[in-house]
Design a protein around this motif. Structure first.
Motif, PDB file in Angstrom:
ATOM      1  N   VAL A  13       0.670  -1.341   0.147  1.00 33.30           N
ATOM      2  CA  VAL A  13      -0.292  -0.144   0.399  1.00 33.30           C
ATOM      3  C   VAL A  13       0.734   1.658   0.444  1.00 33.30           C
ATOM      4  CG1 VAL A  13      -1.383   0.947   1.287  1.00 33.30           C
ATOM      5  CG2 VAL A  13      -2.136  -1.729   0.748  1.00 33.30           C
ATOM      6  N   CYS A  14       1.822   1.410   0.323  1.00 33.42           N
ATOM      7  CA  CYS A  14       2.820   2.260   0.502  1.00 33.42           C
ATOM      8  C   CYS A  14       3.105   2.306  -1.076  1.00 33.42           C
ATOM      9  CB  CYS A  14       3.887   2.314   1.927  1.00 33.42           C
ATOM     10  SG  CYS A  14       5.600   1.379   1.183  1.00 33.42           S
ATOM     11  N   ALA A  15       3.212   1.895  -1.738  1.00 28.59           N
ATOM     12  CA  ALA A  15       4.141   1.891  -3.017  1.00 28.59           C
ATOM     13  C   ALA A  15       3.112   2.381  -3.376  1.00 28.59           C
ATOM     14  CB  ALA A  15       4.254   0.617  -3.687  1.00 28.59           C
ATOM     15  N   LEU A  16       1.465   2.435  -3.492  1.00 32.80           N
ATOM     16  CA  LEU A  16       0.482   2.347  -4.095  1.00 32.80           C
ATOM     17  C   LEU A  16       0.072   3.641  -3.659  1.00 32.80           C
ATOM     18  CD1 LEU A  16      -1.699  -0.556  -3.504  1.00 32.80           C
ATOM     19  CD2 LEU A  16      -0.441   0.017  -5.953  1.00 32.80           C
ATOM     20  N   CYS A 122       7.584   1.462  -0.919  1.00 34.90           N
ATOM     21  CA  CYS A 122       8.914   2.174  -0.959  1.00 34.90           C
ATOM     22  C   CYS A 122       9.391   1.985   0.066  1.00 34.90           C
ATOM     23  CB  CYS A 122       8.179   2.937  -1.423  1.00 34.90           C
ATOM     24  SG  CYS A 122       7.963   3.464  -2.508  1.00 34.90           S
ATOM     25  N   ASP A 123       8.915   1.392   1.260  1.00 31.19           N
ATOM     26  CA  ASP A 123       9.483   1.549   2.990  1.00 31.19           C
ATOM     27  C   ASP A 123      10.890   0.497   3.375  1.00 31.19           C
ATOM     28  OD1 ASP A 123       8.922   1.156   5.663  1.00 31.19           O
ATOM     29  OD2 ASP A 123       7.553   0.207   5.957  1.00 31.19           O
ATOM     30  N   ASP A 124      11.337   1.693   3.133  1.00 35.30           N
ATOM     31  CA  ASP A 124      13.513   0.968   2.992  1.00 35.30           C
ATOM     32  C   ASP A 124      13.103  -0.072   4.415  1.00 35.30           C
ATOM     33  OD1 ASP A 124      13.526   2.750   1.459  1.00 35.30           O
ATOM     34  OD2 ASP A 124      14.433   4.634   2.803  1.00 35.30           O
ATOM     35  N   LYS A 125      12.596   0.400   5.802  1.00 35.71           N
ATOM     36  CA  LYS A 125      13.171  -0.564   6.758  1.00 35.71           C
ATOM     37  C   LYS A 125      12.443  -1.932   5.987  1.00 35.71           C
ATOM     38  CE  LYS A 125      11.576  -0.776  11.694  1.00 35.71           C
ATOM     39  NZ  LYS A 125      10.695  -0.825  12.798  1.00 35.71           N
ATOM     40  N   LEU A 126      11.038  -2.007   6.309  1.00 33.49           N
ATOM     41  CA  LEU A 126      10.550  -3.494   5.315  1.00 33.49           C
ATOM     42  C   LEU A 126      11.459  -3.949   4.728  1.00 33.49           C
ATOM     43  CD1 LEU A 126       8.630  -5.090   5.749  1.00 33.49           C
ATOM     44  CD2 LEU A 126       6.986  -3.970   4.320  1.00 33.49           C
ATOM     45  N   LEU A 127      12.033  -3.168   3.049  1.00 42.16           N
ATOM     46  CA  LEU A 127      12.748  -4.260   1.885  1.00 42.16           C
ATOM     47  C   LEU A 127      14.001  -4.427   2.884  1.00 42.16           C
ATOM     48  CD1 LEU A 127      11.845  -1.185  -0.194  1.00 42.16           C
ATOM     49  CD2 LEU A 127      11.608  -4.339  -0.264  1.00 42.16           C
ATOM     50  N   LYS A 128      14.581  -3.633   4.103  1.00 39.77           N
ATOM     51  CA  LYS A 128      15.646  -4.377   4.676  1.00 39.77           C
ATOM     52  C   LYS A 128      15.257  -5.716   5.659  1.00 39.77           C
ATOM     53  CE  LYS A 128      19.148  -1.996   7.926  1.00 39.77           C
ATOM     54  NZ  LYS A 128      19.659  -1.472   8.549  1.00 39.77           N
ATOM     55  N   GLN A 129      14.246  -5.236   6.186  1.00 42.29           N
ATOM     56  CA  GLN A 129      13.602  -6.917   7.038  1.00 42.29           C
ATOM     57  C   GLN A 129      14.379  -7.840   6.189  1.00 42.29           C
ATOM     58  OE1 GLN A 129      10.281  -5.516   9.128  1.00 42.29           O
ATOM     59  NE2 GLN A 129      11.046  -6.400  10.935  1.00 42.29           N
TER      60      GLN A 129
END
Length: 152
Positions: A13-16, A122-129
Motif C-alpha cells: 500500500v505504501c507503493a500504491l 517504498c518502505d526502506d525499513k521493511l525492504l531491509k527486514q
C-alpha cells in the motif's frame, strides 16, 4: 512455442500511495514515476497485480476519501485476487510477526510469498527486514524493480 507466464507483482500500500505523497523530494518523484511505469506495463499485459485481503483492509482505512477511492479503483481495474492456502499463509504471517515484522507487513509478505513473483514497497525499513530474513521472493522498491526488469 509456449507463451511466457506473466509475472505477478505484489505492490504494497505504501507503493500504491506514493503518487499522493509530497512530490517535492527527488526520491518521491522517482518512485512515483517508477510506479506509473510499472502500472503502464501492467496495463499492457506484461505483468499482473496481485490483490490480497490485507490490501483491502489497509486501503479502506485511508482517511483521505479521494486517495482511498483512487487506490481501490486501481486495484479493481488492474488487480487479480491472490490465490493462496489460508492455513499456510496464516502460519507464515505468524512466523514473520515472530521475526518482528509488523502485523500488516507480515500479512502482506505472507500473501506476496504465496501468490506473487515480486514484492514491491517504498518502505526502506521493511525492504531491509525482508532481505535480512530472506523472504521467499525478491523485495524491491519501485525504482529497483524497473531497473531489474529493464522497464523503459
Amino acid at each position: 512455442m509456449a507463451k511466457e507466464q506473466i509475472k505477478k507483482l505484489y505492490l504494497d500500500v505504501c507503493a500504491l500511495c506514493r503518487p499522493f505523497d509530497d512530490q517535492g523530494a527527488m526520491r518521491i518523484r522517482l518512485e512515483t514515476d517508477a510506479l506509473y511505469l510499472i502500472l503502464q506495463n501492467v496495463h499492457d499485459g506484461l505483468y499482473a497485480v496481485v490483490v490480497s485481503p490485507a490490501h483491502i483492509n489497509e486501503v479502506e482505512a485511508i482517511e483521505d476519501a479521494s486517495e482511498r477511492f483512487a487506490i481501490l479503483t486501481l486495484l479493481k481495474r488492474y488487480g487479480m485476487s491472490a490465490v493462496y492456502d489460508e492455513p499456510t499463509t496464516r502460519k507464515r504471517a505468524e512466523q514473520l510477526y515472530a521475526l518482528k515484522f509488523g502485523i500488516a507487513d507480515a500479512a502482506h509478505i505472507a500473501f506476496a510469498e504465496a501468490a506473487a513473483d515480486f514484492f514491491i514497497s517504498c518502505d526502506d525499513k521493511l525492504l531491509k527486514q525482508c532481505r535480512r530474513h530472506s523472504v521467499r521472493l525478491p523485495a524491491l522498491n519501485p525504482v529497483e524493480f524497473c531497473v531489474t526488469e529493464n522497464l523503459r
